[in-house]
Motif scaffolding. Structure first.
Motif, mmCIF file in Angstrom:
data_model
loop_
_atom_site.group_PDB
_atom_site.id
_atom_site.type_symbol
_atom_site.label_atom_id
_atom_site.label_comp_id
_atom_site.label_asym_id
_atom_site.label_seq_id
_atom_site.Cartn_x
_atom_site.Cartn_y
_atom_site.Cartn_z
ATOM 1 N N GLY A 39 0.822 -1.196 0.000
ATOM 2 C CA GLY A 39 0.000 0.000 0.000
ATOM 3 C C GLY A 39 0.856 1.245 0.000
ATOM 4 N N ASN A 80 -8.781 1.356 -2.192
ATOM 5 C CA ASN A 80 -9.004 0.739 -0.894
ATOM 6 C C ASN A 80 -10.082 -0.319 -1.041
ATOM 7 N N TYR A 114 -7.718 6.858 -2.867
ATOM 8 C CA TYR A 114 -6.986 6.794 -1.603
ATOM 9 C C TYR A 114 -7.913 7.162 -0.465
ATOM 10 N N TYR A 149 -5.108 -2.033 0.362
ATOM 11 C CA TYR A 149 -5.079 -1.573 -1.015
ATOM 12 C C TYR A 149 -4.986 -2.728 -1.993
#
Length: 291
Positions: free
Chosen positions: A27, A181, A145, A154
């Motif tokens: 991520g 996400n 994000y 992620y």
């Protein structure tokens, strides 16, 4: 630099967020940074932020996105598009890591006044995705994000989005890679991407970019989407049928969905862009897709 923040806001005009990979390369994560250069001096700010992204932070859980095989050769800024040119070694980067590196760079650099899009080239040639499609210009919203500490949540997704042809009479598929996400419903993600526009000169927007999504849900293969009334305001005199099926076809590309029910402010007893009754469930229409 200060420690990792948990809100995607900046206080001062020189405050930005510099994005990095987490040490597991699963991520992206950010650190607050105060730019020393004058924010109106675009090239100096670009140089400064690129330097930050080339430097390994002191925190062991952070990894610089421009490091190792990600060897930046040069950059150029034309209009509001920043082009980053990398050495051939860029293509040896593991795909998930490459997407996260790209997300970190784009989200960092598009905070600069005068930089709306970032495009990547490899020794002068456009960067291609895993299917051989040109990736093209990227904006921050290509990389969804959610602020917070869920850095392991992620995922990478290859999306098929439908936008209009230049004459507005057909749809064309646009292939886009996003890092998002995993707590976001995929159908909501693709709708947001359609609203944000194609980010390419080869296709044209279909939905007013000010449109707000009230809700999205999926049940028994049907995706239920409720918009605010702005969705009915046409973009560039767009044909309502083309606009409608840019949404329907895109949503039907996602897993577990084959039909779409659209409502506006909670009601389906309305006409979409004054022309098409929403009092029905829509299915994919490939007859209007240019082959």
């Amino acid at each position: 630099m200060s420690g990792c923040g948990n809100e995607d806001v900046s206080d001062g005009k020189n405050n930005v967020k510099v994005y990095y990979l987490n040490s597991d390369e699963t991520g992206i994560i950010f650190q607050e940074y105060v730019v020393a250069a004058d924010m109106n001096d675009t090239e100096k700010v670009i140089d400064e932020l690129l330097t930050q992204m080339k430097t390994m932070p002191e925190k062991l859980e952070y990894e610089a996105p421009i490091y190792g095989p990600v060897n930046l050769l040069s950059y150029s800024l034309r209009n509001d598009i920043l082009t980053l040119d990398f050495a051939n070694t860029y293509t040896t980067t593991k795909k998930t890591t490459e997407i996260l590196d790209r997300a970190a760079m784009v989200r960092t650099l598009t905070q600069i006044p005068g930089v709306e899009y970032v495009t990547f080239t490899v020794e002068g040639a456009p960067l291609l995705d895993g299917n051989g499609n040109m990736i093209g210009n990227m904006a921050a919203d290509n990389f969804v994000y959610n602020a917070g500490n869920e850095i392991n949540a992620y995922e990478k997704a290859e999306l098929v989005l439908y936008f209009a042809t230049e004459d507005g009479q057909e749809l064309v598929p646009v292939y886009r890679t996003v890092v998002y996400n995993s707590n976001i419903l995929m159908q909501r993600l693709v709708i947001e991407q359609v609203i944000s526009g194609p980010n390419t000169d080869l296709a044209y927007p279909t939905i007013n970019p000010q449109t707000k999504i009230n809700s999205v849900s999926v049940r028994d293969g049907v995706c239920y989407v409720d918009f605010d009334s702005v969705v009915n305001i046409r973009t560039n005199d767009m044909d309502p049928k083309i606009a409608l099926y840019s949404l329907v076809n895109t949503i039907c590309e996602t897993a577990d969905v084959n039909k779409v029910q659209i409502s506006i402010n909670g009601s389906s007893d309305v006409n979409f862009m004054e022309k098409i009754s929403l009092g029905t469930v829509f299915e994919r229409n490939l007859d209007i897709v240019r082959q």
